[in-house]
Each structure stands twice: as structure tokens, then as C-alpha cells.
Write a protein that holds these residues in place. Structure first.
Motif, PDB file in Angstrom:
ATOM      1  N   LEU A  73       2.045   5.321   5.109  1.00 35.48           N
ATOM      2  CA  LEU A  73       1.850   4.131   4.274  1.00 35.48           C
ATOM      3  C   LEU A  73       0.958   3.104   4.959  1.00 35.48           C
ATOM      4  O   LEU A  73       0.124   2.464   4.308  1.00 35.48           O
ATOM      5  N   SER A  74       1.101   2.943   6.258  1.00 33.89           N
ATOM      6  CA  SER A  74       0.237   2.012   6.992  1.00 33.89           C
ATOM      7  C   SER A  74      -1.210   2.466   6.939  1.00 33.89           C
ATOM      8  O   SER A  74      -2.122   1.649   6.761  1.00 33.89           O
ATOM      9  N   ALA A  75      -1.435   3.764   7.074  1.00 38.09           N
ATOM     10  CA  ALA A  75      -2.800   4.294   7.023  1.00 38.09           C
ATOM     11  C   ALA A  75      -3.398   4.122   5.631  1.00 38.09           C
ATOM     12  O   ALA A  75      -4.576   3.749   5.502  1.00 38.09           O
ATOM     13  N   ALA A  79      -6.600   1.794   5.094  1.00 34.46           N
ATOM     14  CA  ALA A  79      -7.817   2.421   4.571  1.00 34.46           C
ATOM     15  C   ALA A  79      -8.239   1.772   3.258  1.00 34.46           C
ATOM     16  O   ALA A  79      -9.432   1.540   3.036  1.00 34.46           O
ATOM     17  N   GLY A  80      -7.277   1.462   2.415  1.00 32.06           N
ATOM     18  CA  GLY A  80      -7.604   0.783   1.154  1.00 32.06           C
ATOM     19  C   GLY A  80      -8.209  -0.586   1.385  1.00 32.06           C
ATOM     20  O   GLY A  80      -9.179  -0.970   0.719  1.00 32.06           O
ATOM     21  N   LEU A  81      -7.667  -1.335   2.311  1.00 28.98           N
ATOM     22  CA  LEU A  81      -8.213  -2.664   2.590  1.00 28.98           C
ATOM     23  C   LEU A  81      -9.580  -2.595   3.252  1.00 28.98           C
ATOM     24  O   LEU A  81     -10.462  -3.383   2.929  1.00 28.98           O
ATOM     25  N   VAL A  82      -9.771  -1.656   4.168  1.00 21.69           N
ATOM     26  CA  VAL A  82     -11.074  -1.524   4.813  1.00 21.69           C
ATOM     27  C   VAL A  82     -12.129  -1.146   3.773  1.00 21.69           C
ATOM     28  O   VAL A  82     -13.252  -1.664   3.805  1.00 21.69           O
ATOM     29  N   LEU A  83     -11.783  -0.289   2.822  1.00 24.73           N
ATOM     30  CA  LEU A  83     -12.721   0.037   1.745  1.00 24.73           C
ATOM     31  C   LEU A  83     -12.997  -1.181   0.863  1.00 24.73           C
ATOM     32  O   LEU A  83     -14.122  -1.388   0.418  1.00 24.73           O
ATOM     33  N   CYS A  84     -11.979  -1.986   0.602  1.00 22.39           N
ATOM     34  CA  CYS A  84     -12.172  -3.199  -0.205  1.00 22.39           C
ATOM     35  C   CYS A  84     -13.094  -4.199   0.491  1.00 22.39           C
ATOM     36  O   CYS A  84     -13.804  -4.952  -0.184  1.00 22.39           O
TER      37      CYS A  84
END
Length: 89
Positions: A73-75, A79-84
Motif C-alpha cells: 500500500l505504501s508503494a 507511486a501514485g503521488l510521484v506520477l501525479c
């Protein structure tokens, strides 16, 4: 408290901050103090998200233990935030 639990809690807290920032909650508040704190915290938290993603990747490659739900879940959150970060102006 284990390292995966600490990383999980830190990822949740920083994800909540970025969700509030991306939705414009901080922009709607007309306080100089809140705006200044938000500006001072944003870049370190962005770097922290990249660090979390790298830390989890490193631990997955070096660790013999199976993947825990906290790391997964942390990954996903990181990853979602880094893409955002790349898609938000």
C-alpha cells in the motif's frame, strides 16, 4: 514499531497532505501562516515520497521476506503521488 509500519504511517500522512493540496483546500484558506507552512512542507514531502518509493524498492529486492500489505500500500500510494507530480501544474 517496525520499519514497515513507520513507512506506512508516513506514507498515509503525506498522501493526505497532497490530497488536500491537490484538491485546493489549502488555496481556499486565506491565512498567511497556513500558506507559508504549506510552501515550506511541500518540497520536502515530495522528496520524501520519492525516498519511500526507493526504500520500498530496495527492500523488496534485498529482503527474503514476502511482501507485506503495508509495503504494498505504501508503494502504491507513493507511486501514485510521484506520477501525479508530473501531471499537475
Amino acid at each position: 514499531m517496525t520499519a514497515d509500519k513507520k513507512i506506512f504511517i508516513a506514507a498515509i500522512l503525506s498522501s493526505v497532505y497532497f490530497v488536500l493540496m491537490f484538491t485546493g483546500v489549502f488555496a481556499g484558506i486565506n491565512s498567511v501562516v497556513i500558506g507559508a507552512v504549506a510552501e515550506l512542507v511541500t518540497i520536502p514531502l515530495m522528496l520524501f515520497q520519492v525516498f519511500i518509493l526507493g526504500f520500498i524498492g530496495y527492500n523488496l529486492l534485498k529482503r527474503e521476506k514476502p511482501l507485506t500489505y503495508r509495503f504494498a500500500l505504501s508503494a502504491i500510494m507513493s507511486a501514485g503521488l510521484v506520477l501525479c507530480f508530473f501531471f499537475v501544474k
